[in-house]
Design a protein around this motif. Structure first.
Motif, short mmCIF file in Angstrom:
data_model
loop_
_atom_site.label_atom_id
_atom_site.label_comp_id
_atom_site.label_asym_id
_atom_site.label_seq_id
_atom_site.Cartn_x
_atom_site.Cartn_y
_atom_site.Cartn_z
N LYS A 53 2.97 19.88 -17.08
CA LYS A 53 2.04 20.98 -17.32
C LYS A 53 2.75 22.32 -17.29
CE LYS A 53 -2.02 23.25 -15.38
NZ LYS A 53 -3.06 23.23 -14.30
N TYR A 54 3.51 22.56 -16.23
CA TYR A 54 4.16 23.86 -16.09
C TYR A 54 5.36 24.00 -17.02
CZ TYR A 54 1.27 25.12 -12.14
OH TYR A 54 0.20 25.45 -11.35
N LYS A 55 5.99 22.89 -17.35
CA LYS A 55 7.12 22.95 -18.28
C LYS A 55 6.64 23.33 -19.67
CE LYS A 55 11.21 20.36 -19.70
NZ LYS A 55 11.95 19.08 -19.60
N GLU A 56 5.54 22.78 -20.11
CA GLU A 56 4.99 23.14 -21.40
C GLU A 56 4.56 24.60 -21.43
OE1 GLU A 56 3.17 18.71 -22.42
OE2 GLU A 56 1.86 20.42 -22.02
N GLN A 57 3.97 25.06 -20.33
CA GLN A 57 3.56 26.45 -20.25
C GLN A 57 4.76 27.38 -20.34
OE1 GLN A 57 1.35 27.34 -16.72
NE2 GLN A 57 1.22 29.52 -17.15
N THR A 91 0.83 -1.21 0.00
CA THR A 91 0.00 0.00 0.00
C THR A 91 0.86 1.25 0.00
OG1 THR A 91 -1.69 -1.22 1.24
CG2 THR A 91 -1.87 1.18 1.19
N LEU A 92 1.92 1.23 0.79
CA LEU A 92 2.83 2.37 0.84
C LEU A 92 3.52 2.58 -0.50
CD1 LEU A 92 3.64 4.37 3.07
CD2 LEU A 92 5.63 2.93 3.52
N PHE A 93 3.88 1.49 -1.16
CA PHE A 93 4.52 1.59 -2.48
C PHE A 93 3.57 2.22 -3.48
CE2 PHE A 93 5.09 -0.30 -6.69
CZ PHE A 93 6.38 0.11 -6.98
N VAL A 94 2.33 1.79 -3.50
CA VAL A 94 1.34 2.36 -4.42
C VAL A 94 1.13 3.84 -4.12
CG1 VAL A 94 -1.07 2.24 -5.16
CG2 VAL A 94 0.22 0.14 -4.80
N LEU A 95 1.14 4.20 -2.84
CA LEU A 95 0.96 5.60 -2.45
C LEU A 95 2.10 6.46 -2.99
CD1 LEU A 95 -0.50 7.79 -0.81
CD2 LEU A 95 0.83 7.06 1.18
N THR A 96 3.32 6.05 -2.79
CA THR A 96 4.46 6.83 -3.28
C THR A 96 4.51 6.83 -4.81
OG1 THR A 96 5.85 4.85 -3.03
CG2 THR A 96 5.83 6.43 -1.22
N LEU A 97 4.10 5.73 -5.45
CA LEU A 97 4.04 5.71 -6.91
C LEU A 97 3.02 6.73 -7.41
CD1 LEU A 97 4.88 4.40 -9.59
CD2 LEU A 97 3.06 2.72 -9.24
N GLY A 98 1.89 6.83 -6.73
CA GLY A 98 0.91 7.84 -7.10
C GLY A 98 1.45 9.25 -6.97
N LEU A 99 2.24 9.50 -5.91
CA LEU A 99 2.86 10.81 -5.75
C LEU A 99 3.82 11.10 -6.90
CD1 LEU A 99 3.62 10.93 -1.91
CD2 LEU A 99 1.89 12.22 -3.16
N ASN A 100 4.57 10.11 -7.32
CA ASN A 100 5.48 10.29 -8.46
C ASN A 100 4.72 10.65 -9.73
OD1 ASN A 100 8.56 9.45 -8.08
ND2 ASN A 100 7.34 8.22 -6.67
N ILE A 101 3.64 9.95 -9.99
CA ILE A 101 2.85 10.21 -11.20
C ILE A 101 2.25 11.61 -11.15
CG2 ILE A 101 0.82 9.49 -12.51
CD1 ILE A 101 1.43 6.62 -11.62
N LEU A 102 1.72 11.99 -9.98
CA LEU A 102 1.15 13.33 -9.83
C LEU A 102 2.20 14.41 -10.05
CD1 LEU A 102 -1.20 15.17 -9.05
CD2 LEU A 102 -0.56 14.86 -6.65
N ALA A 103 3.38 14.22 -9.46
CA ALA A 103 4.45 15.21 -9.63
C ALA A 103 4.87 15.30 -11.09
CB ALA A 103 5.64 14.83 -8.75
N LEU A 104 4.92 14.16 -11.78
CA LEU A 104 5.31 14.17 -13.19
C LEU A 104 4.30 14.94 -14.03
CD1 LEU A 104 7.27 13.13 -15.33
CD2 LEU A 104 5.87 11.06 -15.51
N LYS A 105 3.01 14.77 -13.75
CA LYS A 105 2.00 15.51 -14.49
C LYS A 105 2.11 17.01 -14.22
CE LYS A 105 -1.48 11.86 -14.95
NZ LYS A 105 -2.88 11.46 -14.66
N ILE A 106 2.37 17.39 -12.98
CA ILE A 106 2.52 18.81 -12.65
C ILE A 106 3.72 19.41 -13.36
CG2 ILE A 106 3.00 20.43 -10.77
CD1 ILE A 106 1.40 18.61 -8.93
N VAL A 107 4.81 18.68 -13.36
CA VAL A 107 6.03 19.16 -14.03
C VAL A 107 5.78 19.34 -15.52
CG1 VAL A 107 8.36 18.51 -14.70
CG2 VAL A 107 7.63 18.26 -12.33
#
Length: 490
Positions: free
Chosen positions: A484-488, A466-482
């Motif tokens: 988005k703002y990088k393209e902008q 469960t902890l692994f899936v949680l941290t993986l989700g944080l990685n995916i979220l951070a990648l999407k944020i990066v």
């Protein structure tokens, strides 16, 4: 011959092969390097790699296979009760290894002669207590349940280990010599030694790059397999939706993960609220405003915090921060009287993470090209506007990586939570109450003399997954944020 000696022997043979291969190449070219396809050093490296790589492969393969074979052959000699379950077999084999190592140590230290150690099986048939006493002189403690079968298995273990060591040494030396002969035989002026060496090095680089991926796959598989074993015994719905955490090895356990998940996220959020602003503001000041002399003193001082062991931070939370928060905030506001609390652990973990955020963010900000700053200044922007509108957007992907690293460290912190937040699994909004996290419970469920096949032990792997899936989700979220703002920005 021990594995360490073999590891030292392989480079020595490789060095010898390098010298011989280089000399043979020059000799074949009549002493004129221009007649060679590659540089003389490439021929030496080719011979060295042909010598060292087969020997190293044999050593690694033998070291992986030998323990499995020895355990299979030795386990057949154990008592029937030791073969009743995987746990009993593992404990019995641990006793066999400890007894075999104790006999070897007794011979090495002169407590026993080699003949006495070889005949210990027949001697043990009459006096096991004497055997325990003699091995106790070399620091080997044996349990009261020592049996004749264990002694016989230990003797067989020693015999197989000795034979295996001799076979390993012989196989490694023969592989090295065969590789040396091949390397020297193949050394001719038209040999494309450079191409071969580069292909071998490319393969080594590919192997090195795949280690991280293979390690991740191994970690996930080990947790996933044990998690499946847990969910075969305990309902998944109760685990993921249960509001109570109450393990009991006698039966009737309630293993709901939500209280642990809440405590983990609560403490991590408080830690990030402390670490991210302070660390990022520190990095901006050191990178954009501080003088070189001030920066040379302050940055190393901040990074000293990263070298402090987490157990020291745990003691700091337990002795200083917890009582301070209790006396100054919790009790006057009527929010509790416990020194162990979510706020205590969150603040200390936040302080612990400041160097990670500030140091990484500072390096990332300094990597932003100076031309971007100069262009902003030329357009009339102030230093603060340049930082806000130019430098930070350019450095955003790296800063998000630093924040993500700090978040992962906060989620995975164990010692500070155990000493500063307590061990109570509960759902509460009060930050001055004692709570706990998933990592603390993983440690507690795997600590002590417990049945590994019980749900109360296997739940640790479900928590880890469960902890692994949680941290993986944080990685995916951070990648999407990066992205988005990088393209902008671009």
């Amino acid at each position: 011959m021990s594995a360490l000696i073999l590891l030292a022997l392989i480079p020595a043979l490789g060095l010898l092969a390098f010298v011989l291969g280089r000399s043979r190449a020059l000799s074949a070219a009549g002493g004129d390097p221009r007649r060679l396809h590659s540089l003389p050093g490439h021929y030496g490296w080719h011979a060295a790699l042909m010598t060292a790589l087969p020997a190293l492969a044999v050593l690694i393969l033998w070291s992986l296979v030998q323990p499995v074979v020895i355990q299979h052959e030795t386990g057949a000699l154990l008592a029937p009760e030791a073969l009743a379950s995987d746990t009993a077999f593992t404990l019995a084999m641990d006793d066999v290894r400890r007894l075999a190592e104790g006999l070897d140590r007794a011979v090495a230290q002169g407590v026993m002669t080699a003949d006495e150690a070889a005949d210990v099986g027949t001697a043990a048939a009459t006096d096991l207590d004497a055997l325990k006493a003699r091995l106790g002189q070399v620091g080997v403690a044996l349990g009261s349940d020592l049996s004749l079968q264990s002694v016989d298995a230990a003797q067989h273990y020693r015999e197989l280990a000795g034979t295996g060591a001799m076979g390993r040494s012989l196989a490694v030396v023969l592989a090295a010599l065969a590789g040396l002969v091949y390397g020297l035989t193949a050394t001719r002026p038209d040999l494309r030694a450079r191409n071969r060496v580069e292909r071998i090095l490319l393969g080594a680089l590919m192997l090195a790059s795949s280690i991280a991926v293979l390690t991740t796959v191994g970690i996930v598989w080990s947790m996933f397999a044990e998690s499946l074993a847990f969910f075969r015994q305990y309902p998944a719905a109760e685990f993921f939706l249960g509001l109570t955490w109450s393990p009991n090895f006698k039966g009737g356990s309630e293993l709901g993960v939500l209280p642990l998940l809440w405590g983990t996220l609560y403490i991590s959020v408080i830690a990030m609220i402390v670490a991210v602003p302070l660390g990022l503001y520190t990095a901006i000041y050191l990178s954009e405003y501080a003088s070189p002399r001030f920066r040379a003193w302050v940055k190393p001082a901040i990074e000293v915090i990263a070298g402090i062991p987490t157990v020291v931070f745990g003691l700091f939370a337990l002795i200083t921060v917890g009582p301070l928060l209790r006396d100054w905030l919790a009790e006057p506001l009527g929010l509790g009287n416990s020194g162990s609390s979510v706020m205590t652990a969150g603040l200390v973990i936040g302080i612990l993470n400041i160097p990670f955020v500030s140091s990484l963010a500072d390096d990332i900000l300094n990597a932003v090209p100076q031309s971007l700053r100069d262009g902003s200044y030329a357009m009339g922007a102030t230093p603060s506007e340049t930082v806000k509108q130019v430098v930070l957007p350019a450095a955003l992907p790296g800063i998000m990586g630093a924040v993500l690293m700090a978040a992962s460290r906060a989620i995975g912190e164990t010692m500070v939570v155990a000493m500063g937040a307590g061990a109570a699994a509960k759902l509460s909004l009060n930050p001055f109450e004692a709570m706990t996290t998933m990592t603390v419970k993983i440690v507690s469920q795997l600590t002590g003399d417990t049945d590994f096949a019980a749900p109360e032990t296997l739940v640790a792997f479900a928590l880890g997954m469960t902890l692994f899936v949680l941290t993986l989700g944080l990685n995916i979220l951070a990648l999407k944020i990066v992205r988005k703002y990088k393209e902008q920005y671009e």
